[in-house]
Structure formats: structure tokens, C-alpha cells
Design a protein around this motif. Sequence first.
Motif, PDB file in Angstrom:
ATOM      1  N   ILE A  16     -24.717  22.704 -19.389  1.00  0.00           N
ATOM      2  CA  ILE A  16     -24.917  21.517 -18.409  1.00  0.00           C
ATOM      3  C   ILE A  16     -24.492  20.296 -19.233  1.00  0.00           C
ATOM      4  N   GLY A  17     -23.412  19.376 -18.445  1.00  0.00           N
ATOM      5  CA  GLY A  17     -22.969  18.348 -19.313  1.00  0.00           C
ATOM      6  C   GLY A  17     -23.408  16.955 -18.308  1.00  0.00           C
ATOM      7  N   ALA A  18     -23.554  16.041 -19.349  1.00  0.00           N
ATOM      8  CA  ALA A  18     -24.219  14.665 -18.523  1.00  0.00           C
ATOM      9  C   ALA A  18     -23.688  13.486 -19.128  1.00  0.00           C
ATOM     10  N   ASP A  19     -23.400  12.307 -18.388  1.00  0.00           N
ATOM     11  CA  ASP A  19     -23.030  11.122 -18.903  1.00  0.00           C
ATOM     12  C   ASP A  19     -23.799   9.818 -17.777  1.00  0.00           C
ATOM     13  N   SER A  20     -24.061   8.850 -18.489  1.00  0.00           N
ATOM     14  CA  SER A  20     -24.867   8.025 -17.715  1.00  0.00           C
ATOM     15  C   SER A  20     -24.161   6.363 -18.063  1.00  0.00           C
ATOM     16  N   VAL A  21     -24.037   5.534 -17.235  1.00  0.00           N
ATOM     17  CA  VAL A  21     -23.603   4.378 -17.486  1.00  0.00           C
ATOM     18  C   VAL A  21     -24.179   3.138 -16.442  1.00  0.00           C
ATOM     19  N   VAL A  22     -24.303   1.891 -17.115  1.00  0.00           N
ATOM     20  CA  VAL A  22     -24.708   1.082 -16.367  1.00  0.00           C
ATOM     21  C   VAL A  22     -23.767   0.117 -15.764  1.00  0.00           C
ATOM     22  N   VAL A  23     -23.882  -0.429 -14.532  1.00  0.00           N
ATOM     23  CA  VAL A  23     -22.562  -1.017 -13.914  1.00  0.00           C
ATOM     24  C   VAL A  23     -23.285  -2.426 -13.294  1.00  0.00           C
ATOM     25  N   LEU A  24     -22.416  -3.350 -13.665  1.00  0.00           N
ATOM     26  CA  LEU A  24     -22.642  -5.009 -13.312  1.00  0.00           C
ATOM     27  C   LEU A  24     -21.555  -5.552 -12.919  1.00  0.00           C
ATOM     28  N   ASP A  25     -21.440  -5.903 -11.748  1.00  0.00           N
ATOM     29  CA  ASP A  25     -20.178  -6.880 -11.415  1.00  0.00           C
ATOM     30  C   ASP A  25     -19.020  -5.992 -11.941  1.00  0.00           C
ATOM     31  N   GLY A  26     -19.043  -4.771 -11.303  1.00  0.00           N
ATOM     32  CA  GLY A  26     -18.017  -3.781 -11.524  1.00  0.00           C
ATOM     33  C   GLY A  26     -17.812  -3.209 -12.953  1.00  0.00           C
ATOM     34  N   ASP A  27     -18.334  -3.980 -13.952  1.00  0.00           N
ATOM     35  CA  ASP A  27     -18.181  -3.513 -15.258  1.00  0.00           C
ATOM     36  C   ASP A  27     -18.990  -2.541 -15.725  1.00  0.00           C
ATOM     37  N   ILE A  28     -18.365  -1.233 -16.354  1.00  0.00           N
ATOM     38  CA  ILE A  28     -19.229  -0.238 -17.065  1.00  0.00           C
ATOM     39  C   ILE A  28     -19.862  -0.654 -18.331  1.00  0.00           C
ATOM     40  N   LEU A  29     -21.032  -0.832 -18.587  1.00  0.00           N
ATOM     41  CA  LEU A  29     -21.840  -1.042 -19.789  1.00  0.00           C
ATOM     42  C   LEU A  29     -22.384   0.279 -20.310  1.00  0.00           C
ATOM     43  N   GLU A  30     -21.785   0.535 -21.430  1.00  0.00           N
ATOM     44  CA  GLU A  30     -22.202   1.663 -22.282  1.00  0.00           C
ATOM     45  C   GLU A  30     -23.202   1.282 -23.440  1.00  0.00           C
ATOM     46  N   LYS A  31     -23.351   1.894 -24.529  1.00  0.00           N
ATOM     47  CA  LYS A  31     -24.466   1.605 -25.574  1.00  0.00           C
ATOM     48  C   LYS A  31     -23.690   0.295 -26.330  1.00  0.00           C
ATOM     49  N   PRO A  32     -24.665  -0.557 -26.617  1.00  0.00           N
ATOM     50  CA  PRO A  32     -24.128  -1.786 -27.185  1.00  0.00           C
ATOM     51  C   PRO A  32     -23.738  -1.458 -28.414  1.00  0.00           C
ATOM     52  N   SER A  33     -22.549  -2.189 -29.078  1.00  0.00           N
ATOM     53  CA  SER A  33     -21.923  -1.856 -30.438  1.00  0.00           C
ATOM     54  C   SER A  33     -22.748  -2.641 -31.472  1.00  0.00           C
ATOM     55  N   SER A  34     -23.558  -3.690 -31.063  1.00  0.00           N
ATOM     56  CA  SER A  34     -24.146  -4.469 -32.048  1.00  0.00           C
ATOM     57  C   SER A  34     -25.400  -5.139 -31.354  1.00  0.00           C
ATOM     58  N   GLU A  35     -26.425  -5.880 -32.385  1.00  0.00           N
ATOM     59  CA  GLU A  35     -27.411  -6.667 -31.850  1.00  0.00           C
ATOM     60  C   GLU A  35     -26.990  -7.718 -30.928  1.00  0.00           C
ATOM     61  N   GLN A  36     -25.829  -8.310 -31.220  1.00  0.00           N
ATOM     62  CA  GLN A  36     -25.350  -9.263 -30.287  1.00  0.00           C
ATOM     63  C   GLN A  36     -24.934  -9.004 -29.205  1.00  0.00           C
ATOM     64  N   HIS A  37     -24.263  -7.803 -29.120  1.00  0.00           N
ATOM     65  CA  HIS A  37     -23.642  -7.114 -27.949  1.00  0.00           C
ATOM     66  C   HIS A  37     -24.835  -6.779 -26.960  1.00  0.00           C
ATOM     67  N   ALA A  38     -26.042  -6.320 -27.573  1.00  0.00           N
ATOM     68  CA  ALA A  38     -27.106  -5.936 -26.835  1.00  0.00           C
ATOM     69  C   ALA A  38     -27.450  -7.204 -26.166  1.00  0.00           C
ATOM     70  N   PHE A  39     -27.841  -8.463 -26.834  1.00  0.00           N
ATOM     71  CA  PHE A  39     -28.165  -9.500 -26.459  1.00  0.00           C
ATOM     72  C   PHE A  39     -27.375 -10.108 -25.315  1.00  0.00           C
ATOM     73  N   ASP A  40     -25.875 -10.016 -25.387  1.00  0.00           N
ATOM     74  CA  ASP A  40     -25.054 -10.504 -24.204  1.00  0.00           C
ATOM     75  C   ASP A  40     -25.414  -9.669 -23.084  1.00  0.00           C
ATOM     76  N   MET A  41     -25.481  -8.263 -23.168  1.00  0.00           N
ATOM     77  CA  MET A  41     -25.803  -7.460 -22.003  1.00  0.00           C
ATOM     78  C   MET A  41     -27.062  -7.966 -21.356  1.00  0.00           C
ATOM     79  N   LEU A  42     -28.027  -7.996 -22.027  1.00  0.00           N
ATOM     80  CA  LEU A  42     -29.376  -8.230 -21.489  1.00  0.00           C
ATOM     81  C   LEU A  42     -29.518  -9.559 -21.058  1.00  0.00           C
ATOM     82  N   THR A  43     -28.638 -10.378 -21.552  1.00  0.00           N
ATOM     83  CA  THR A  43     -28.636 -11.950 -20.859  1.00  0.00           C
ATOM     84  C   THR A  43     -27.740 -11.806 -19.291  1.00  0.00           C
ATOM     85  N   ARG A  44     -26.852 -10.690 -19.358  1.00  0.00           N
ATOM     86  CA  ARG A  44     -26.081 -10.686 -18.099  1.00  0.00           C
ATOM     87  C   ARG A  44     -27.069  -9.911 -17.116  1.00  0.00           C
TER      88      ARG A  44
END
Lengths: 221, 221
Positions: free
Chosen positions: B82-110
Motif C-alpha cells: 500500500i502506497g499513499a501520498d497527501s497534499v493540501v491545495v489552496l488557490d491551485g497551489d500544492i502545499l506539502e510539508k513546510p521547509s522551515s518555521e517561516q514557511h509554516a507561518f506563511d502557509m498558515l497565514t494563507r
Amino acid sequence: MLLQYLTELSKKIIVLASGSPRRKEILTNLGLVFQVVPSTFPENLDKSRFTPEQYVIENSRIKAEEVATSLKHAGQTFDVVIGADSVVVLDGDILEKPSSEQHAFDMLTRLSGRSNVVFSGVSLVLPNPDGGFCVTSFSERTEVEFAPLTPDLINAYIATREPLDKAGAYGIQGLGSSFVRGIKGCYFNVMGFPTHAFCTQLLALMPRLLPPSAPANTNGC
Amino acid sequence: MLLQYLTELSKKIIVLASGSPRRKEILTNLGLVFQVVPSTFPENLDKSRFTPEQYVIENSRIKAEEVATSLKHAGQTFDVVIGADSVVVLDGDILEKPSSEQHAFDMLTRLSGRSNVVFSGVSLVLPNPDGGFCVTSFSERTEVEFAPLTPDLINAYIATREPLDKAGAYGIQGLGSSFVRGIKGCYFNVMGFPTHAFCTQLLALMPRLLPPSAPANTNGC
């Protein structure tokens, strides 16, 4: 929503008036520190007198007030007592925990291939300096869509014992997750405690729970 | 959906090609017995070439086939990977795991105060007697509505470290549950594995996995 207040809230005496392991798990996942003092209210209200929203709110209020009163009589202080109740509604009928395996089979047969609605009521009881209580209550609604269930599947599910202590005879977080196609609303409400709505309501009570410096306004609620 | 087959399935070699503790938890809750052999695929596909559904399906297929191939080369038999993958999509952009705390802040703000969509892809790889594989893939879509998040709340959430290893920088099952107003669709899909859809697909493969008495039809898929 409460993340900024968790340290200060951990110094408060928060009491969950429910013995449900699922509610305990949900509150723990929110980062809250609390005691468990289960209510002994027999939940014997006449359902015909209430809408489902009124029914779960009334049950949650009675549970929380019962525990708050017993704590007060025992001379134990508290900052907030949390009461909760959940039911499953289908065709206007309120489904609670099944009373037997046959009852669980009948409930699951009715739920098969259809959408049911889960209502949870939550009451937050805060002590007033005059010796009374300030009570805030709310309810939350979530729609749950079931896949069609065969009698073989229903019997196999009942044999696991999972449905026997659950309102509506199913647990969305366990084996029951396999036949829930999807939901509309708060998932944790279906598990028995509406997380986001609870956080929003507790946040609104923060000026009373965590007054900035001067004592909180003590004129009732 | 699989409850009647759990005893027979427990005799099969089921392999989860993912190291995600959440996927492991979901499969365990379904009553399945399985091994974990995480894929080492770096998930470096060019997102611009795919729709979100195609992207998660392609990732899940590559992960499952990679693990199936390595097991085969090591001479280890299996019944399903069994293989699986998940992503979050907002405004057509695929959001994966954040690469840093700032990246996480930017994603959550969006994500604040809006609805995002979670797509999971799942692939089931069964061995063919000719040495090849039979692959079944599907995707599932769930809408997630966020409450408005203040910068203070986002910073407090990032300080808990919860968002840093999650697609879209949030975990609906943990502290993140406090700011999710509700969802439309499968909750477990948001956690990373679409329970009901998986059970339905595995059920359809049951004649191959658990042939009645004679050997299964071995002509490919």
C-alpha cells in the motif's frame, strides 16, 4: 484557538463532568490539563419535549451543574466544569446507546446507506462569587453519510463490541470509520465533543477565567 | 467494510510503504495486520505537470512499486503493498510539508479563514504470477474550513512543532483541531489515508486476495 493561553489555563481547575474516554482524549489533544468527575445523571429526560439541540444542551447543562454542585458541597473549588452530551438523529428520532445487540443491529440497519445527524451539546459552568453559577451552553451539528451495510457486515461489527457503548451504535474513530463515506461539519463532534466550537466559547470566557490584573466583573455572568 | 474478512486477511502479507505514524494508526484502527516498509522515493516530481489528483496518485504508485520491487529483489513475498501520498491545495497551489518555521507561518497565514482541499492518493500493488505487478490507484478529496488565525495563534502553534512535519503545516487530529471549523468529506483523508475509499477498493480486490478455492485468475489485473 487556546494555544496562547494553555500555560495560564493549566493553573486553573478545569473539571470534565464526563467519564467518556473519547472526550478525555479530545480535551487532552487540545493541550488542556483537567480533572475527570463523571456526572451520575441518568439521562432520563422525556425526549418528546425537546428538539435534538435542546435535548443535548439540557443534558450537558444538568451534568455540569450536578458536578459543580457536588464539588461546591464538598468544599472543593473549581474554575470551570464542562458537561457534554451527544446523540444521533435519524428521521427525527433521537438514537442513544443501544440497549442490546439486537437494538444495535436495528439501529445500524436503519442507518445503512443514509445520512444521519450528530448533535452534541456542551455546557460550561463557572462559579459566581455570590455562590451561584454562570452557565454557557451551545450545540453543534454534523452530518454523517453511511455506505450501505450488509447484514453480514453489521453482525461482524456488533461482534467486535465497538457499537454497544456508542450513541447510534457506531464509532467513527474506530472500525466504524470503514463505512462512513464522509461528513459535513466537525469530526470531533461525531466523536462526542465539538473541538472548535468549545475553543471559541472558552475563548469568549477568557476575561472571566484569566482577568488581566484586577478581579473579574463579578456581577453574575 | 472489511470486518468479515479480517481473520483471512491477517494471514496475508500486507505491506504499508509509508513511515507515517498517522497512516499506521489508521490502518491499525481498521483491524488490519501489516508490516511497515517505508519508501525512499524523494517525492521530487514536477508538480506543474500534474493535477493534484494525478500528483498524489503518481506519488503513491511510485512509492508502492518501489517497495514492491525491492521486496521482490530481496526474495520476499507479499500479497499487497500500500502506497499513499497527501497534499493540501489552496488557490491551485500544492502545499506539502513546510521547509522551515517561516514557511509554516506563511502557509498558515494563507490558510487562515478559508477553505483548503486535501487530496490523498493511494495505490495497491499486488504481485502477478508472471513476475509483474497489478496496480490499483485512486484519490480522495476533502474540503477543510479554517477559522481566522491571528499571528499570535500561528506563532504559538508553530512553537508546538506540530505543523512542521505536516502537509499544509497543520494536523487536524492534534492541536490543529481547535481551528478547523468543519470538513466536507472523509476525515481520515485529511489525516493522510482515506479509510472508506481504501476499504471499498480492497474489497473489490478480495477475489484476487482471497480466492474461494481454486487459484485466482492469473491473467494480469
